[in-house]
Design a protein around this motif. Structure first.
Motif, mmCIF file in Angstrom:
data_model
loop_
_atom_site.group_PDB
_atom_site.id
_atom_site.type_symbol
_atom_site.label_atom_id
_atom_site.label_comp_id
_atom_site.label_asym_id
_atom_site.label_seq_id
_atom_site.Cartn_x
_atom_site.Cartn_y
_atom_site.Cartn_z
ATOM 1 N N TRP A 1 0.856 -1.186 0.000
ATOM 2 C CA TRP A 1 0.000 0.000 0.000
ATOM 3 C C TRP A 1 0.889 1.232 0.000
ATOM 4 N N ILE A 2 1.094 1.798 -1.150
ATOM 5 C CA ILE A 2 1.972 2.953 -1.313
ATOM 6 C C ILE A 2 1.147 4.233 -1.217
ATOM 7 N N ALA A 3 1.511 5.109 -0.303
ATOM 8 C CA ALA A 3 0.778 6.369 -0.146
ATOM 9 C C ALA A 3 0.872 7.213 -1.406
ATOM 10 N N ALA A 4 -0.207 7.913 -1.716
ATOM 11 C CA ALA A 4 -0.268 8.786 -2.887
ATOM 12 C C ALA A 4 -0.378 10.237 -2.434
ATOM 13 N N SER A 5 0.410 11.087 -3.038
ATOM 14 C CA SER A 5 0.411 12.507 -2.678
ATOM 15 C C SER A 5 -0.814 13.222 -3.238
ATOM 16 N N LEU A 6 -1.359 14.109 -2.433
ATOM 17 C CA LEU A 6 -2.473 14.969 -2.855
ATOM 18 C C LEU A 6 -2.123 16.398 -2.459
ATOM 19 N N PRO A 7 -1.258 17.062 -3.231
ATOM 20 C CA PRO A 7 -0.709 18.358 -2.814
ATOM 21 C C PRO A 7 -1.736 19.474 -2.659
ATOM 22 N N ALA A 8 -2.876 19.368 -3.326
ATOM 23 C CA ALA A 8 -3.873 20.444 -3.247
ATOM 24 C C ALA A 8 -4.604 20.462 -1.909
ATOM 25 N N ALA A 9 -4.519 19.383 -1.142
ATOM 26 C CA ALA A 9 -5.142 19.338 0.185
ATOM 27 C C ALA A 9 -4.140 19.878 1.203
ATOM 28 N N LYS A 10 -4.272 21.150 1.558
ATOM 29 C CA LYS A 10 -3.235 21.845 2.316
ATOM 30 C C LYS A 10 -3.611 22.070 3.775
ATOM 31 N N VAL A 11 -2.613 21.837 4.643
ATOM 32 C CA VAL A 11 -2.730 22.219 6.045
ATOM 33 C C VAL A 11 -1.512 23.055 6.404
ATOM 34 N N TYR A 12 -1.619 23.779 7.519
ATOM 35 C CA TYR A 12 -0.547 24.684 7.931
ATOM 36 C C TYR A 12 -0.212 24.443 9.401
ATOM 37 N N GLU A 13 1.055 24.694 9.718
ATOM 38 C CA GLU A 13 1.515 24.556 11.102
ATOM 39 C C GLU A 13 2.496 25.677 11.417
ATOM 40 N N ASP A 14 2.326 26.280 12.566
ATOM 41 C CA ASP A 14 3.225 27.361 12.977
ATOM 42 C C ASP A 14 4.609 26.822 13.308
ATOM 43 N N CYS A 15 5.620 27.569 12.854
ATOM 44 C CA CYS A 15 7.001 27.283 13.250
ATOM 45 C C CYS A 15 7.563 28.597 13.779
ATOM 46 N N LYS A 16 7.117 28.939 14.972
ATOM 47 C CA LYS A 16 7.442 30.227 15.563
ATOM 48 C C LYS A 16 7.880 30.037 17.015
ATOM 49 N N GLY A 17 8.469 31.090 17.580
ATOM 50 C CA GLY A 17 8.868 31.028 18.979
ATOM 51 C C GLY A 17 9.896 29.947 19.223
ATOM 52 N N GLU A 18 9.627 29.073 20.177
ATOM 53 C CA GLU A 18 10.545 27.995 20.527
ATOM 54 C C GLU A 18 10.809 27.067 19.343
ATOM 55 N N ARG A 19 9.786 26.848 18.520
ATOM 56 C CA ARG A 19 9.953 25.962 17.369
ATOM 57 C C ARG A 19 10.884 26.549 16.317
ATOM 58 N N ALA A 20 11.110 27.847 16.358
ATOM 59 C CA ALA A 20 11.929 28.509 15.339
ATOM 60 C C ALA A 20 13.384 28.635 15.756
ATOM 61 N N THR A 21 13.754 28.081 16.908
ATOM 62 C CA THR A 21 15.122 28.225 17.391
ATOM 63 C C THR A 21 16.039 27.175 16.776
ATOM 64 N N LEU A 22 17.319 27.479 16.776
ATOM 65 C CA LEU A 22 18.310 26.523 16.281
ATOM 66 C C LEU A 22 18.320 25.275 17.160
ATOM 67 N N ARG A 23 18.191 25.461 18.443
ATOM 68 C CA ARG A 23 18.199 24.323 19.361
ATOM 69 C C ARG A 23 17.090 23.339 19.033
ATOM 70 N N ASN A 24 15.901 23.856 18.771
ATOM 71 C CA ASN A 24 14.774 22.999 18.438
ATOM 72 C C ASN A 24 15.020 22.253 17.134
ATOM 73 N N ARG A 25 15.532 22.954 16.124
ATOM 74 C CA ARG A 25 15.810 22.316 14.835
ATOM 75 C C ARG A 25 16.820 21.189 14.986
ATOM 76 N N LEU A 26 17.882 21.424 15.758
ATOM 77 C CA LEU A 26 18.913 20.403 15.921
ATOM 78 C C LEU A 26 18.374 19.191 16.675
ATOM 79 N N HIS A 27 17.549 19.450 17.693
ATOM 80 C CA HIS A 27 16.985 18.331 18.449
ATOM 81 C C HIS A 27 16.049 17.501 17.576
ATOM 82 N N ARG A 28 15.251 18.158 16.752
ATOM 83 C CA ARG A 28 14.349 17.443 15.850
ATOM 84 C C ARG A 28 15.136 16.628 14.822
#
Length: 360
Positions: free
Chosen positions: A235-262
């Protein structure tokens, strides 16, 4: 395997890594819906201590148009120690019915498996999953339904876009996930925006796949789930790019420390999935995994070192681009550290149990 070939007979088989506790289908009437019946479509959201973000998501879902031929139901799995997600529903307009189910076992695996179990009891033809910290486009639901009707695939994945602001670290590149064309396999498999046909999760119509408890505190249960579906059932997933969602990458999520940990966590996740699926005799071998790790170490070490040296040399006359280059070098170093910790038996736990904070 296409939807036309999905088994429609009741099956009790529970595959390795699945969870069936608490799901009783005895006496539950099952019949294949005729063409003129309305189909049930369940939108599932798991949440813990983030009522403000959950409220934002629900408001965006309630702006969706009512689809013809479908009964849409929103299902919230409250994974808080003490149930409190209903507070996010106060004052919402009665557009789609919303039900809240408390799952006392803490962890995304338990919460997501509970969502799939509840979807079975609701006779869902499709299960659409979202994260509680997102919001959706006004045409998201219509686009997802169009994809389920036209692509003849068991698993579909919409696109996710990260929203940045001025808090983004100068060492962090504001990157977005690569979104392939419609119908192609997404590079990143996640539960941020996905759909499952009933032959995937309902044991009356297929194997009844569930998320593997092995990954509950390790993270990566979504990567493991979709990889299992592909390797065991094709069962191979199929992309549906027109179905869009959004997520904030701000504050703590926007730090270098957070990026490196992720990045460290992400690298460990891929290795843990390879090991788990090798143990289940699904994919790879001990020597193959060892060669893969060796190749990754070499790539990350040498390319990360080049990025750091190049960034430092460029910093005096092109500081903005130099910081991004240094950040990429540090990111590769973090991934390398993730591998080394993995080899030493140290597993990062990204989903630590947090105290409840419903107002977050």
């Amino acid at each position: 395997m296409t939807l036309r070939n999905c088994p429609t007979l009741y099956r009790k088989e529970v595959l390795p890594g699945s969870v069936g506790e608490g799901l009783s289908l005895e006496g539950h009437v099952s019949a294949q819906a005729s063409a003129d019946e309305r189909q049930c479509l369940v939108i599932g959201v798991c949440t813990r201590g983030r009522n403000a973000l959950l409220r934002r998501l629900l408001e965006s879902l309630l702006r969706q148009a009512q689809p013809v031929g479908y009964d849409v139901k929103i299902l919230i799995i409250d994974n808080n120690d003490v149930p409190c997600a209903t507070e996010a529903l106060q004052g919402l307009p009665p557009h789609f019915p919303i039900s809240v189910v408390h799952e006392p076992k803490v962890g995304l695996v338990f919460a997501r498996n509970r969502a799939l179990n509840e979807a079975v009891l609701l006779d869902a033809a499709w299960f659409l999953g979202l994260d509680d910290d997102e919001w959706v486009e006004p045409d998201w639901l219509a686009t997802m339904i169009s994809g389920t009707e036209t692509m003849e695939r068991e698993i579909i994945m919409g696109s996710q876009y990260l929203v940045y602001d001025e808090t983004l670290s100068p060492y962090v590149r504001p990157k977005q996930m690569t979104v392939p064309a419609k119908g192609l396999r997404p590079r990143v498999m996640s539960t941020a925006n996905f759909g499952l046909h009933k032959c995937v999760f309902d044991p009356r119509f297929g194997p009844g796949l569930r998320f593997d408890p092995y990954f509950n505190e390790r993270g990566g249960e979504d990567t493991a789930f979709f990889a299992y579906a592909a390797r065991r059932h094709d069962w191979i997933a199929a992309s549906l790019p027109a179905a869009k969602v959004y997520e904030d990458c701000k504050g703590e999520r926007a730090t270098l420390r957070n990026r490196l940990h992720r990045s460290m966590r992400s690298q460990q996740t891929l290795l843990q999935v390879r090991r788990r699926h090798r143990q289940m005799k699904l994919f790879g071998s001990y020597s193959g995994n060892a060669l893969h790790i060796l190749g990754r170490i070499n790539f990350l070490f040498f390319n990360g070192l080049v990025d750091l040296v190049a960034g430092l040399c460029r910093h005096s006359f092109e500081p903005k681009r130099a910081k991004l280059r240094i950040g990429r070098g540090l990111d590769r170093g973090a991934r390398l550290c993730g591998i080394l910790l993995y080899l030493c038996g140290v597993s990062l736990r990204p989903y630590r149990v947090r105290p409840q904070n419903p107002g977050e």
